[in-house]
Motif scaffolding. Structure first.
Motif, mmCIF file in Angstrom:
data_model
loop_
_atom_site.group_PDB
_atom_site.id
_atom_site.type_symbol
_atom_site.label_atom_id
_atom_site.label_comp_id
_atom_site.label_asym_id
_atom_site.label_seq_id
_atom_site.Cartn_x
_atom_site.Cartn_y
_atom_site.Cartn_z
ATOM 1 N N ALA A 11 -2.845 36.882 42.526
ATOM 2 C CA ALA A 11 -3.902 37.711 41.951
ATOM 3 C C ALA A 11 -5.284 37.174 42.298
ATOM 4 C CB ALA A 11 -3.731 37.792 40.435
ATOM 5 N N ALA A 12 -5.426 35.852 42.355
ATOM 6 C CA ALA A 12 -6.715 35.271 42.751
ATOM 7 C C ALA A 12 -7.065 35.685 44.178
ATOM 8 C CB ALA A 12 -6.664 33.749 42.631
ATOM 9 N N ARG A 13 -6.072 35.691 45.049
ATOM 10 C CA ARG A 13 -6.304 36.130 46.421
ATOM 11 C C ARG A 13 -6.652 37.614 46.459
ATOM 12 N NH1 ARG A 13 -1.521 36.190 50.830
ATOM 13 N NH2 ARG A 13 -0.847 37.851 49.413
ATOM 14 N N ALA A 14 -5.965 38.421 45.640
ATOM 15 C CA ALA A 14 -6.241 39.858 45.606
ATOM 16 C C ALA A 14 -7.659 40.140 45.137
ATOM 17 C CB ALA A 14 -5.226 40.560 44.705
ATOM 18 N N ALA A 15 -8.164 39.332 44.202
ATOM 19 C CA ALA A 15 -9.539 39.517 43.748
ATOM 20 C C ALA A 15 -10.525 39.320 44.896
ATOM 21 C CB ALA A 15 -9.843 38.555 42.605
ATOM 22 N N GLU A 16 -10.274 38.320 45.735
ATOM 23 C CA GLU A 16 -11.126 38.104 46.910
ATOM 24 C C GLU A 16 -11.007 39.282 47.882
ATOM 25 O OE1 GLU A 16 -12.913 35.012 47.846
ATOM 26 O OE2 GLU A 16 -12.788 34.692 45.688
ATOM 27 N N ALA A 17 -9.774 39.755 48.096
ATOM 28 C CA ALA A 17 -9.555 40.867 49.014
ATOM 29 C C ALA A 17 -10.217 42.144 48.500
ATOM 30 C CB ALA A 17 -8.064 41.093 49.217
#
Length: 504
Positions: A210-216
């Protein structure tokens, strides 16, 4: 190879993710000392013949049935044999590794009273990469008993496991790895099964994803801003300072970084003094996702640092205490909240797509290009948003009473976490479509403009995907998803986050 040492400090989320990715595990002296000290309290209770739940009594609705000394060992084996149950496809290997590591971390905190041999066996299984085959559905979130019992069966030489690409009987997997089957002492069986390894372990994976998705999500929004020539005033640092939400500040900072060098930042370049809310509130909505990712991560870290066994061994008080620490309520609710934040980000992206769709046809001169893949995927993206909304419903309120009413409440943690994983995956699908549609709009613009360093890098990923894929929308989407945000989990098909820094 990386080694994670479990010692005086609790296992961190990053340590857990390293173990999932194959790092070796070692127990340092302080952890082993805690295990030995707690075990001594269990041995004292056994010697005294005290009535202790799951040690000298049976469990559940038979909790008041006493065991004699000869039955203690047989009861622990019976718990492991009888409680392993589940349905559906097996848990992915990363989740199994995470669950084993979570249980090891809990035993190392000293509250379980498990024998040192329990910890040693878990270490050996992780390091040998023996992965119990456990069905994906089997827990209501009042300890993941069914699935953890399936893992415990392998530790004692029963059950099934994957080892070096083969599915084997648990005992055969141990034999090939040179590991002696665990012989259970009093409380060892209960300590192995009465734990939330699956819920906590998978939650750690979801948090990283989810942290990566927030960046994406920031990347997709920034490219849409380029395509729509949106007003960048919403990213001004003064806005974040005025609100005071750390996640919002981080989102705006990242968006400015992505747009660095863009003509959009030139005064007067925006086409409107103020844009639609789907552009204007990106930092606020994306910031909210960051806040709830942080909350979920904090819940995971709390569980990793906790002694969550029942009964709990209190070395300080030299007693065993019946309790409910096996109830990961905060974690379960955090996963519920995370899904709502994920759905909000997805909804915002879908709203931006409506503006991109309109812009595409407004500026189009002549027939649409054959390779407008984002245009072709606009309706599937709308279907994804509908599914995200359904996944946002709470998972923590629906478990019925069990075991003759003794177990009349459960957290629903594994379902909540599993739904969060699915929601993040759908958000990643949606963001890839937004990126493709924004690329379509930019490709049909009357004049090219200077792009930001981060947005240009994202569009390079689109071009790479289009070149690599067959000329069909679904194939292009798959190729882009492999690059943006990236594989769910490197080599394993499940999330832990990025194995390398993204190009934006």
């Amino acid at each position: 190879m990386t080694t994670v040492r479990i010692g005086a400090a609790p296992m961190s989320v990053d340590d857990l993710l390293a173990v999932v990715d194959g790092a070796r595990v070692e127990l340092d002296g302080p952890a082993r000392d805690r295990i030995v000290a707690a075990r001594a309290i269990v041995d004292e209770a056994l010697a005294a013949g005290s009535a202790v739940y799951g040690l000298t009594t049976q469990v559940g609705h038979l909790r008041n049935t006493r065991l004699n000394a000869e039955d203690v060992h047989r009861e622990q084996e019976f718990l492991v044999r009888s409680h392993a149950g589940g349905i559906g496809p097996p848990l992915p290997v990363p989740v199994v590794r995470a669950a084993l590591a979570v249980r090891l971390a809990g035993v190392a905190r000293g509250g379980s009273g498990a024998s040192p041999a329990v910890a040693d066996t878990l270490v050996a299984m992780l390091n040998a990469r023996i992965h119990p085959l456990v069905p994906g559905t089997g827990s209501v979130g009042a300890a993941d008993i069914g699935q953890m019992a399936g893992m415990a069966q392998v530790a004692v030489g029963l059950g099934r496991a994957e080892y070096r690409g083969q599915v084997l009987a648990g005992g055969e997997a141990l034999r090939r790895a040179g590991i002696a089957p665990l012989v259970l002492a009093g409380k060892d069986g209960l300590a192995l099964i009465s734990a939330n390894g699956v819920s906590v372990g998978q939650a750690a994976l979801v948090v990283a994803r989810a942290a990566r998705a927030a960046e994406a999500a920031d990347v997709a929004a920034a490219v849409s801003m380029e395509a729509m020539r949106a007003n960048p005033s919403v990213l001004h640092p003064a806005v974040g300072r005025a609100k005071g939400v750390p996640g919002q500040v981080a989102a705006a900072d990242h968006l400015r970084e992505l747009l660095a060098g863009s003509a959009l930042l030139t005064p007067g370049s925006a086409v409107s003094v103020q844009d639609a809310l789907s552009f204007r509130v990106v930092p606020q909505v994306h910031g909210a996702l960051r806040e709830y990712v942080a909350a979920a991560r904090a819940a995971v870290e709390t569980e990793l640092a906790a002694a969550a066994d029942n009964p709990l061994v209190s070395v300080e008080d030299r007693t065993l205490v019946s309790n409910g620490n096996f109830h990961p309520m905060v974690l379960a609710i955090a996963a519920d909240a995370l899904r709502i934040a994920v759905a909000q980000v997805g909804q915002l992206g879908e709203r931006r797509m409506a503006h991109l769709w309109e812009a595409f046809f407004r500026q189009l001169a002549g027939p649409p290009p054959a390779a407008a893949y984002g245009l072709a995927l606009r309706y599937p993206a709308a279907a994804v948003v509908a599914e995200l909304k359904q996944l946002a419903a709470p998972a923590t309120l629906d478990v019925p009473p069990l075991d003759l009413g003794v177990e009349d409440h459960a957290t629903g943690a594994p379902l909540s976490v599993r739904k969060a994983d699915a929601a993040v995956g759908l958000l990643e699908d949606l963001l890839a479509v937004e990126l493709l549609l924004a690329s379509d709009v930019l490709a049909t613009a009357s004049a090219a403009v200077a792009l930001g360093a981060g947005t240009a890098a994202a569009l390079d990923l689109v071009r790479e995907a289009v070149t690599a894929a067959e000329p069909y929308p679904d194939a292009v989407h798959r190729a882009l998803r492999a690059r943006f945000p990236g594989p769910a989990h490197p080599g394993a098909g499940h999330p832990t986050g990025l194995d390398a820094a993204p190009p934006w």
